[in-house]
Design a protein around this motif. Sequence first.
Motif, short mmCIF file in Angstrom:
data_model
loop_
_atom_site.label_atom_id
_atom_site.label_comp_id
_atom_site.label_asym_id
_atom_site.label_seq_id
_atom_site.Cartn_x
_atom_site.Cartn_y
_atom_site.Cartn_z
N ALA A 25 0.86 -1.30 0.06
CA ALA A 25 0.02 0.07 -0.26
C ALA A 25 0.81 1.22 -0.10
N ALA A 26 2.13 1.23 0.24
CA ALA A 26 3.10 2.35 0.51
C ALA A 26 3.07 3.36 -0.69
N PRO A 27 3.09 2.76 -1.97
CA PRO A 27 3.04 3.91 -3.07
C PRO A 27 1.62 4.82 -3.22
N PHE A 28 0.35 3.94 -2.96
CA PHE A 28 -0.74 4.57 -2.88
C PHE A 28 -0.90 5.72 -1.65
N LEU A 29 -0.36 5.22 -0.62
CA LEU A 29 -0.46 5.99 0.72
C LEU A 29 0.38 7.32 0.74
N SER A 30 1.52 7.23 -0.08
CA SER A 30 2.52 8.18 -0.27
C SER A 30 1.88 9.19 -1.32
N ALA A 31 1.19 8.66 -2.21
CA ALA A 31 0.52 9.47 -3.22
C ALA A 31 -0.75 10.40 -2.47
N VAL A 32 -1.41 9.90 -1.59
CA VAL A 32 -2.59 10.47 -1.02
C VAL A 32 -1.99 11.45 0.20
N SER A 33 -0.83 11.17 0.88
CA SER A 33 -0.43 11.73 2.02
C SER A 33 -0.49 13.37 2.04
N THR A 34 -0.28 13.90 1.06
CA THR A 34 -0.29 15.49 1.07
C THR A 34 -1.68 15.77 0.91
N ASP A 35 -2.78 15.20 0.35
CA ASP A 35 -4.00 15.42 0.39
C ASP A 35 -4.69 15.24 1.95
N LEU A 36 -4.03 14.42 2.52
CA LEU A 36 -4.85 14.34 3.92
C LEU A 36 -4.25 15.19 4.79
N ILE A 37 -2.97 15.82 4.65
CA ILE A 37 -2.50 16.64 5.47
C ILE A 37 -3.18 17.98 5.08
N SER A 38 -3.42 18.16 4.00
CA SER A 38 -4.03 19.70 3.33
C SER A 38 -5.28 19.62 4.07
N MET A 39 -6.05 18.43 4.04
CA MET A 39 -7.55 18.67 4.48
C MET A 39 -7.13 18.79 6.09
N MET A 40 -6.22 18.19 6.81
CA MET A 40 -6.17 18.52 8.18
C MET A 40 -6.00 20.08 8.67
N ARG A 41 -5.25 20.73 7.84
CA ARG A 41 -4.97 21.87 7.82
C ARG A 41 -6.13 23.01 7.60
N THR A 42 -6.89 22.49 6.54
CA THR A 42 -8.02 23.26 6.28
C THR A 42 -9.32 23.03 7.04
N ASN A 43 -9.29 22.00 7.65
CA ASN A 43 -10.39 21.52 8.62
C ASN A 43 -10.12 22.14 10.02
N HIS A 44 -9.00 22.35 10.41
CA HIS A 44 -8.56 22.58 11.72
C HIS A 44 -8.99 21.57 12.66
N VAL A 45 -8.43 20.37 12.37
CA VAL A 45 -8.76 19.02 13.30
C VAL A 45 -7.33 18.80 13.86
N THR A 46 -7.44 17.91 14.89
CA THR A 46 -6.23 17.52 15.51
C THR A 46 -5.72 16.28 14.87
N GLY A 47 -6.46 15.60 13.99
CA GLY A 47 -5.80 14.37 13.51
C GLY A 47 -6.39 14.00 12.07
N VAL A 48 -5.94 13.26 11.14
CA VAL A 48 -6.52 12.80 9.99
C VAL A 48 -5.93 11.55 9.78
N PHE A 49 -6.77 10.67 9.15
CA PHE A 49 -6.25 9.11 8.87
C PHE A 49 -7.08 8.50 7.85
N MET A 50 -6.21 7.58 7.35
CA MET A 50 -6.97 6.50 6.24
C MET A 50 -6.41 5.28 6.64
#
Length: 313
Positions: A100-125
């Motif tokens: 799963a590493a390549p796919f997870l690496s590809a979406v990691s930036t999207d998750l971090i961006s969502m965490m910043r935008t939503n002002h939440v303390t964590g994000v996961f997949m």
Amino acid sequence: MKKQPIFTKILIPLMGLVILEILILMISIYGQGLFSLIHKNSQDIIESRVEARRNYLESLMVNQWMNVSQTVQKINLLADGLVDAGKMDIEAIDDSSENAAPFLSAVSTDLISMMRTNHVTGVFMILNADNLEESMKSKKYMDKPGLYFRDLDPESRASSENLDLLIERSPLLVVRNTQIATDKTWNTSFQFGTADVPYYDFLYEPTQATFYSKPDVTWEDMGFWSKPYTLFGETREAIAYSVPLRLSDGRVYGVLGVDILVDYLKQNLPSRELDGSGTASYFLSIHKSGNSEGSSTSYQDIIQLNSIEATIG
């Protein structure tokens, strides 16, 4: 016979008059219910503050914390494209963290961006293509690959290099690519099987809801607010909102969500606005509809904010 001083003659009637006026005032107050009115006014003030706080928190939850639509759609499109191109086997995506590493690496930036935008303390997949019902019943859990990022202070100014973030779960490839520090409990996967930890309900409930729901039920309808939990090895308590991830053909391949640390939630419920002495507190109540087992109605198992009440003591 000794005469009374003039002062005494004047004072005694005056005291009697004062006592009479006090009695008349007390009778008037009780008769008109002024004490009850004062108490009711105080209660109304508390209730209005509680209502305002409830509306504020509900607005945060619905309009900010639960705002995952754009990220879900983007990740689903990427997954569909990789599967159609034969570059990803969705049935084997959750077999190992390395797969799963390549796919997870590809979406990691999207998750971090969502965490910043939503002002939440964590994000996961968490990636999972299996029906988890039998595994849950038999208590034979399986490790699952995924990502889990944490921001312990979402209100502070974000670091351009993500120095303010921590990785809780991710493959080594993501750690190398993002250069984000790992937390002390970091692991390359969610070790449900290795550590004999039951699946978190923010994984289990949306997953099972998807397997048993009707085709016309959307992923938004299967959003789920979890009970308070702690990640294995951690002491920080959080609640989570999660939704299922599905390909365009309906196949499930995981869940995506956000977490709110309980300590951060408390910051949004300042008890001193109710009572400056600190003897008041907010009480959050939740309502869960449906049943707790995987079934055709599991998609209704959404924990919702029902009310906020105040207690003073």
